[in-house]
Motif scaffolding. Structure first.
Motif, short mmCIF file in Angstrom:
data_model
loop_
_atom_site.label_atom_id
_atom_site.label_comp_id
_atom_site.label_asym_id
_atom_site.label_seq_id
_atom_site.Cartn_x
_atom_site.Cartn_y
_atom_site.Cartn_z
N GLY A 25 5.78 -18.33 -24.86
CA GLY A 25 4.74 -19.27 -25.26
C GLY A 25 3.77 -18.63 -26.24
O GLY A 25 3.98 -17.51 -26.72
N GLU A 26 2.71 -19.36 -26.53
CA GLU A 26 1.68 -18.87 -27.44
C GLU A 26 0.98 -17.65 -26.83
O GLU A 26 0.61 -17.67 -25.66
CB GLU A 26 0.65 -19.96 -27.71
N PRO A 27 0.77 -16.61 -27.63
CA PRO A 27 0.07 -15.42 -27.13
C PRO A 27 -1.36 -15.73 -26.71
O PRO A 27 -2.03 -16.57 -27.30
CB PRO A 27 0.08 -14.47 -28.32
N ILE A 28 -1.80 -15.04 -25.68
CA ILE A 28 -3.20 -15.07 -25.25
C ILE A 28 -3.81 -13.78 -25.76
O ILE A 28 -3.46 -12.69 -25.31
CB ILE A 28 -3.31 -15.17 -23.72
N ASP A 29 -4.70 -13.89 -26.73
CA ASP A 29 -5.30 -12.71 -27.35
C ASP A 29 -6.55 -12.30 -26.58
O ASP A 29 -7.54 -13.04 -26.55
CB ASP A 29 -5.65 -13.02 -28.81
N VAL A 30 -6.49 -11.14 -25.94
CA VAL A 30 -7.63 -10.62 -25.19
C VAL A 30 -8.60 -9.92 -26.14
O VAL A 30 -9.80 -9.95 -25.93
CB VAL A 30 -7.16 -9.67 -24.07
N GLY A 31 -8.07 -9.29 -27.18
CA GLY A 31 -8.90 -8.61 -28.16
C GLY A 31 -8.85 -7.09 -28.03
O GLY A 31 -8.07 -6.54 -27.25
N GLN A 32 -9.70 -6.45 -28.82
CA GLN A 32 -9.74 -4.99 -28.86
C GLN A 32 -10.43 -4.46 -27.60
O GLN A 32 -11.58 -4.80 -27.33
CB GLN A 32 -10.49 -4.52 -30.11
N THR A 33 -9.70 -3.66 -26.82
CA THR A 33 -10.25 -3.05 -25.61
C THR A 33 -10.25 -1.53 -25.81
O THR A 33 -9.71 -1.05 -26.81
CB THR A 33 -9.39 -3.42 -24.38
N ARG A 39 -2.77 -8.27 -25.75
CA ARG A 39 -2.29 -9.64 -25.80
C ARG A 39 -1.41 -9.87 -24.57
O ARG A 39 -0.76 -8.95 -24.09
CB ARG A 39 -1.42 -9.89 -27.04
N VAL A 40 -1.39 -11.10 -24.09
CA VAL A 40 -0.50 -11.49 -23.01
C VAL A 40 0.39 -12.60 -23.54
O VAL A 40 -0.12 -13.61 -24.05
CB VAL A 40 -1.28 -11.96 -21.77
N ILE A 41 1.70 -12.40 -23.43
CA ILE A 41 2.66 -13.37 -23.94
C ILE A 41 3.34 -14.05 -22.75
O ILE A 41 4.09 -13.40 -22.01
CB ILE A 41 3.74 -12.69 -24.82
N PRO A 42 3.08 -15.34 -22.52
CA PRO A 42 3.73 -16.03 -21.39
C PRO A 42 5.25 -16.12 -21.59
O PRO A 42 5.72 -16.36 -22.70
CB PRO A 42 3.12 -17.43 -21.42
N ILE A 43 5.98 -15.91 -20.51
CA ILE A 43 7.44 -16.07 -20.52
C ILE A 43 7.73 -17.44 -19.92
O ILE A 43 7.35 -17.72 -18.78
CB ILE A 43 8.11 -14.93 -19.75
N THR A 44 8.37 -18.29 -20.72
CA THR A 44 8.56 -19.69 -20.33
C THR A 44 9.96 -20.03 -19.84
O THR A 44 10.20 -21.15 -19.40
CB THR A 44 8.19 -20.61 -21.50
N GLY A 45 10.89 -19.08 -19.91
CA GLY A 45 12.26 -19.34 -19.45
C GLY A 45 13.25 -18.54 -20.26
O GLY A 45 12.90 -17.53 -20.88
N GLY A 46 14.49 -19.00 -20.25
CA GLY A 46 15.51 -18.33 -21.03
C GLY A 46 16.84 -18.26 -20.32
O GLY A 46 17.01 -18.82 -19.22
N GLN A 65 0.92 -6.77 -23.58
CA GLN A 65 1.07 -5.89 -24.73
C GLN A 65 -0.22 -5.16 -25.06
O GLN A 65 -1.32 -5.72 -24.92
CB GLN A 65 1.49 -6.70 -25.96
N ILE A 66 -0.04 -3.93 -25.55
CA ILE A 66 -1.16 -3.16 -26.09
C ILE A 66 -0.74 -2.63 -27.45
O ILE A 66 0.22 -1.86 -27.55
CB ILE A 66 -1.56 -1.97 -25.20
N ALA A 67 -1.43 -3.08 -28.50
CA ALA A 67 -1.21 -2.51 -29.83
C ALA A 67 -2.04 -1.24 -29.91
O ALA A 67 -3.27 -1.30 -29.95
CB ALA A 67 -1.60 -3.50 -30.91
N ARG A 68 -1.36 -0.11 -29.83
CA ARG A 68 -2.07 1.17 -29.86
C ARG A 68 -2.66 1.43 -31.24
O ARG A 68 -3.73 1.99 -31.36
CB ARG A 68 -1.15 2.31 -29.47
N TYR A 69 -1.95 1.06 -32.26
CA TYR A 69 -2.43 1.02 -33.63
C TYR A 69 -1.56 0.04 -34.39
O TYR A 69 -0.67 -0.56 -33.80
CB TYR A 69 -2.51 2.41 -34.28
#
Length: 160
Positions: A25-33, A39-46, A65-69
């Motif tokens: 699904g659409e990412p949930i952007d938590v922001g810079q921590t 970011r949290v990406i919902p898994i909707t099936g598959g 997810q964590i974007a380290r850089y």
């Protein structure tokens, strides 16, 4: 007199287990921590298909997810697979995704990116209470991944 160098050890083999097409699904952007951009990406099936494992991805999991850089993202996905006969297998899939900053930004915007330009490797752990699948509890696996705009394709290989 010098002894000959020992031969390099044989690496373990890999056996293909299954291919997972995981819809997201659409990412949930938590922001810079303090740890990085979360970011949290919902898994909707598959779907799950392979010589040893088939079934579906149960909706309700997520990829944390964590974007380290701007070129490296750490993925921590947790979800459940269900076999055609109703047995459930828990998946905890840790991964690294690396590419140039432009390609990673395009992936994060949900745009297509050539899979050959992204290093996406994972180490999924599969566990279950089902006696038929209990052997998975005692196996290690590695995999490859490809991120598409609406799904992630994961190919899982058991380490022999």
């Amino acid at each position: 007199m010098n002894a000959p160098a020992p031969a390099a050890p044989e690496p373990p083999g890999l056996t293909f287990l299954a291919e997972l097409s995981v819809t997201v699904g659409e990412p949930i952007d938590v922001g810079q921590t303090p740890e990085g951009h979360r970011r949290v990406i919902p898994i909707t099936g598959g779907t799950v298909s392979g010589p040893a494992l088939n079934g579906r991805v149960v909706p309700g999991g997520a990829d944390y997810q964590i974007a380290r850089y701007d070129t490296l993202t750490e993925l921590d996905a947790r979800y459940v697979l269900e076999t055609p006969d109703g047995h459930r297998i828990y998946v905890h899939n840790s991964a690294l995704r690396h590419g140039n900053a432009e390609d990673i930004a395009r992936l994060n915007r949900g745009e297509p990116v050539d899979a050959a330009s992204i290093y996406f490797r994972c180490w999924p752990r599969l566990t279950t209470a089902a006696p038929e699948w209990e052997w998975l509890n005692a196996r290690l696996a590695v995999g490859t991944g490809v991120r598409h705009p609406d799904h992630v394709l994961i190919r899982i290989f058991l380490i022999d």
